[in-house]
Design an enzyme around this catalytic site. Structure first.
Site, PDB file in Angstrom:
ATOM      1  N   ASP A 128       0.859  -1.182   0.000  1.00 40.61           N
ATOM      2  CA  ASP A 128       0.000   0.000   0.000  1.00 40.61           C
ATOM      3  C   ASP A 128       0.891   1.225   0.000  1.00 40.61           C
ATOM      4  O   ASP A 128       1.941   1.241   0.652  1.00 40.61           O
ATOM      5  CB  ASP A 128      -0.910   0.003   1.233  1.00 40.61           C
ATOM      6  CG  ASP A 128      -1.992  -1.072   1.164  1.00 40.61           C
ATOM      7  OD1 ASP A 128      -2.402  -1.429   0.039  1.00 40.61           O
ATOM      8  OD2 ASP A 128      -2.424  -1.537   2.223  1.00 40.61           O
ATOM      9  N   ASP A 150      -6.942  -0.945  -4.731  1.00 44.06           N
ATOM     10  CA  ASP A 150      -7.960  -0.668  -3.707  1.00 44.06           C
ATOM     11  C   ASP A 150      -8.873   0.474  -4.138  1.00 44.06           C
ATOM     12  O   ASP A 150     -10.095   0.401  -3.982  1.00 44.06           O
ATOM     13  CB  ASP A 150      -7.306  -0.277  -2.379  1.00 44.06           C
ATOM     14  CG  ASP A 150      -6.462  -1.377  -1.765  1.00 44.06           C
ATOM     15  OD1 ASP A 150      -6.738  -2.561  -2.041  1.00 44.06           O
ATOM     16  OD2 ASP A 150      -5.538  -1.039  -1.009  1.00 44.06           O
TER      17      ASP A 150
END
Length: 186
Positions: A128, A150
């Site tokens: 991430d 995401d």
């Protein structure tokens, strides 16, 4: 071989899914190469957006990070893989999706594949890298870090829900067969 209109409506959005996978994985490669792990990262828009380098072994918001490796692989790897297969299967088996829904489902497929690649090929977890200031909303000073996959999954999921709600309202506003003698009138 010439594609029919229906075939084009099914295949063209899947190129976007492929683009999502490529963008997501390229961004992760760049972040992995140039941003140090677990630091405050690179400021992009002042303190509002930062590019960071963190790994998430759990699902969204690190849910399931405490599971042992076997359960984590099953719950966060195998189950999503099966769900992804079912989504792709239904994508091709039905003509009921409108174009907006096809594009939304394709985005979800692309984002899902992007994260599954990390889940199975990155031993540290899903990378991430987008870190956004959230001003204390819901108790978050900063939103949990996320990635392109995401963002696309969430955006397309929301778009899909909105399109289903809109579609349902349009269907329910049409007169029933009983009111029109078995014929829809608009």
């Amino acid at each position: 071989m010439k594609l029919t209109r229906i075939q084009k409506e099914k295949w063209i959005p899947l190129f976007a899914a492929g683009l999502v996978v490529v963008l997501d994985q390229c961004a992760k490669l760049l972040v992995g190469a140039y941003v140090p792990t677990n630091t405050s990262g690179v400021r992009v828009l002042g303190d509002f957006v930062r590019i960071v380098h963190v790994y998430n072994v759990g699902a969204a918001f690190s849910i399931g990070h405490q599971l042992n490796q076997v359960l984590r692989t099953l719950v966060l790897g195998i189950v999503p893989l099966i769900i992804m297969f079912l989504i792709v299967f239904s994508y091709f088996r039905t003509d009921a999706f409108c174009p907006v829904q096809r594009w939304a489902v394709s985005g979800i497929i692309g984002g899902g594949i992007g994260n599954l690649i990390d889940r199975f090929l990155r031993p540290n977890g899903v990378l991430d890298f987008i870190d956004v200031k959230f001003f204390g909303i819901f108790g978050f000073e900063r939103w949990p870090a996320f990635n392109i996959a995401d963002a696309v999954i969430m955006t397309c999921g929301l778009l899909l829900i909105i399109s289903f709600i809109k579609q349902e309202k349009e269907i329910s506003s049409q007169p029933s067969c009983n009111e029109t003698g078995g014929v829809f009138r608009t």
